[in-house]
Scaffold this active site. Structure first.
Site, PDB file in Angstrom:
ATOM      1  N   PHE A  19     -24.730  -4.180 -31.705  1.00  0.00           N
ATOM      2  CA  PHE A  19     -25.849  -5.080 -31.662  1.00  0.00           C
ATOM      3  C   PHE A  19     -25.757  -6.003 -30.359  1.00  0.00           C
ATOM      4  CE2 PHE A  19     -28.219  -8.826 -32.259  1.00  0.00           C
ATOM      5  CZ  PHE A  19     -29.553  -8.759 -32.750  1.00  0.00           C
TER       6      PHE A  19
ATOM      7  N   ASP B 223     -18.790  -7.812 -25.347  1.00  0.00           N
ATOM      8  CA  ASP B 223     -19.691  -8.721 -25.937  1.00  0.00           C
ATOM      9  C   ASP B 223     -19.176  -9.475 -27.099  1.00  0.00           C
ATOM     10  OD1 ASP B 223     -21.949  -9.918 -27.198  1.00  0.00           O
ATOM     11  OD2 ASP B 223     -23.072  -8.073 -27.379  1.00  0.00           O
TER      12      ASP B 223
ATOM     13  N   LYS C 238     -24.124 -17.866 -29.102  1.00  0.00           N
ATOM     14  CA  LYS C 238     -23.799 -18.314 -30.713  1.00  0.00           C
ATOM     15  C   LYS C 238     -22.728 -19.703 -30.519  1.00  0.00           C
ATOM     16  CE  LYS C 238     -25.419 -14.701 -33.139  1.00  0.00           C
ATOM     17  NZ  LYS C 238     -25.261 -13.370 -32.675  1.00  0.00           N
TER      18      LYS C 238
HETATM   19  C1  LIG Z   1     -26.289 -12.441 -31.791  1.00  0.00           C
HETATM   20  C2  LIG Z   1     -25.965 -11.590 -30.861  1.00  0.00           C
HETATM   21  C3  LIG Z   1     -26.547 -11.240 -29.873  1.00  0.00           C
HETATM   22  C4  LIG Z   1     -27.689 -11.831 -29.296  1.00  0.00           C
HETATM   23  O1  LIG Z   1     -27.661 -13.109 -29.139  1.00  0.00           O
HETATM   24  P1  LIG Z   1     -29.073 -14.086 -29.083  1.00  0.00           P
HETATM   25  O2  LIG Z   1     -28.766 -15.539 -28.997  1.00  0.00           O
HETATM   26  O3  LIG Z   1     -29.750 -13.705 -30.442  1.00  0.00           O
HETATM   27  O4  LIG Z   1     -30.144 -13.316 -27.836  1.00  0.00           O
HETATM   28  C5  LIG Z   1     -25.693 -10.414 -28.739  1.00  0.00           C
HETATM   29  N1  LIG Z   1     -24.514  -9.778 -29.068  1.00  0.00           N
HETATM   30  C6  LIG Z   1     -24.086  -9.851 -30.331  1.00  0.00           C
HETATM   31  C7  LIG Z   1     -22.694  -9.161 -30.518  1.00  0.00           C
HETATM   32  C8  LIG Z   1     -24.651 -10.796 -31.248  1.00  0.00           C
HETATM   33  O5  LIG Z   1     -24.125 -11.001 -32.361  1.00  0.00           O
END
Ligand SMILES: *Cc1c(COP(=O)(O)O)cnc(C)c1O
Length: 393
Positions: free
Chosen positions: A136, A221, A250
């Site tokens: 994700f 990521d 986050k």
């Molecule tokens: C939450 C998340 C995103 C996206 O972040 P947003 O601030 O919602 O755009 C991307 N990568 C990972 C692993 C995430 O958990």
């Protein structure tokens, strides 16, 4: 649990979130309170955002003071918070250059553009990405293009071309997709939304080696698994495998919307240049004050050390619960990013957990996901176990 005035006022919001029936009002430490004053122990942290919990006086004071001075100036001007926040992130991550965004998905977009520009600069003819099944990376078109979840992708196809999906933790499946066109391999060192799957050591090392051999960029990521959550400041540091590009968001702002992508000097020199990328809000003085202060508090309060210290207690209590509870198949995770694979529907367990005053979230594969604020103590773990046990019974 939700007063009708609040529910009714949502009439003009696009109905796109299936909200839990709780209207929250304020928070203190690791607890949240709804509009009726009911207390909830928070093991969701706003999906891993509120690492420092709620109402951190030092952070809030710094943000209020910044708000009274300047909130936004655009990236046409200098502001001291910008460089200071980048310095702090570089020191914490070992990356060399940082670009601030407004979200995780935007950080992913920037990382993808960086990898494309690197290939373009080197005239390598490379433009394809390898991403992972069950990954994700966010909801923008570029981020969805590398997200290995067909429900998120199919309605919006055709997406960004040249993305291939490998099996997470299966190095051979990655190797089989590598070609002279591959410019980047993107992965979460611990998959979050996809069901709490930690990367294997050999997988991280194997990808690093593959990237080194073929001048492919490794993109980690860290939006969810970064910022101390797994017991190291960034999850890749726990493997000793440094990516070429990494994304964050986050928890770096503890609730102020901010993200970032960062890269090594080698990548920076051969990728994005003035004019190639930008953002109006990204890295404004308020957002950068949040990052600056959050990192300062992390260091002063030794948050990462605290996560390392509390992890064995949390995992032991969860393992014990897993052992004695029929409807939990397995525990997976690292640090304060844990998942319990359930045989009962998550929605049912969650409804009971809310009654008990416990906030948890789900992940793919009927996984109950625990992402508490990083400041939890053993007594909060005990309280969570008690509540969860009742919710599961
Ligand atoms: C939450 C998340 C995103 C996206 O972040 P947003 O601030 O919602 O755009 C991307 N990568 C990972 C692993 C995430 O958990």
């Amino acid at each position: 649990m939700v007063n009708e005035k609040i529910r009714g006022a949502e009439g003009h919001l696009l109905h796109i979130y299936n909200r839990f029936p709780v209207a929250l009002d304020h928070g203190e430490g690791v607890y949240l309170y709804d509009t009726e004053g009911k207390q909830y122990l928070d093991f969701a942290a706003g999906i891993g955002v509120n690492g420092l919990g709620y109402h951190n006086a030092e952070l809030n004071d710094a943000l209020k003071a910044q708000l009274d001075k300047l909130c936004h100036i655009s990236n046409l001007y200098y502001h001291e918070n910008c460089g200071a926040a980048a310095d702090a992130l570089a020191a914490a991550s070992g990356m060399d250059k940082v670009f601030f965004t407004n979200s995780g998905a935007e950080a992913i977009e920037g990382a993808l553009k960086t990898a494309r520009k690197y290939a373009w600069t080197k005239k390598s003819g490379r433009y394809e990405f390898i991403a992972m099944n069950h990954s994700f990376h966010g909801r923008t078109v570029g981020a969805v293009s590398v997200t290995g979840h067909s429900e998120y992708r199919e309605p919006f196809e055709p997406l960004f071309p040249g993305v291939h999906f490998a099996e997470y933790n299966d190095l051979d499946s990655v190797k089989a997709l590598v070609s002279e066109k591959t410019c980047g391999i993107i992965l979460e060192p611990l998959q979050g939304e996809g069901g709490i799957h930690p990367a294997a050591q050999e997988f991280m090392e194997g990808i690093r080696k593959l990237c080194d051999e073929q001048d492919i960029l490794m993109i980690c990521d860290e939006v969810q698994c970064g910022m101390g959550r797994t017991g190291t400041m960034f999850a890749w540091q726990g493997y000793g495998v440094r990516p070429d590009i990494m994304t964050m968001a986050k928890a770096i702002g503890n609730g102020i919307p901010v993200g970032a992508f960062a890269m090594t000097e080698r990548v920076a020199e051969q990728s994005l240049k003035p004019g190639d990328h930008g953002t109006t809000y990204g890295g404004n003085p308020l957002a950068c004050m949040a990052v600056r202060k959050v990192l300062e508090i992390f260091e002063k309060e030794q948050i990462v050390e605290h996560v390392k210290k509390i992890e064995p207690y949390l995992t032991a209590r969860l393992d014990e619960l897993t052992e004695k509870t029929d409807c939990i198949l397995e525990r997976r995770g690292k640090g304060l990013m844990q998942g319990l694979v359930l045989t009962k529907p998550f929605a049912e367990v969650n409804r009971r957990a809310l009654e008990e005053g416990l906030l948890v979230i789900s992940a793919e594969g009927n996984v109950l996901r625990l992402l508490p604020p990083l400041i939890i103590e053993e007594k909060h773990v005990d309280e969570m176990i008690e509540k969860l046990e009742r919710a599961l019974s």
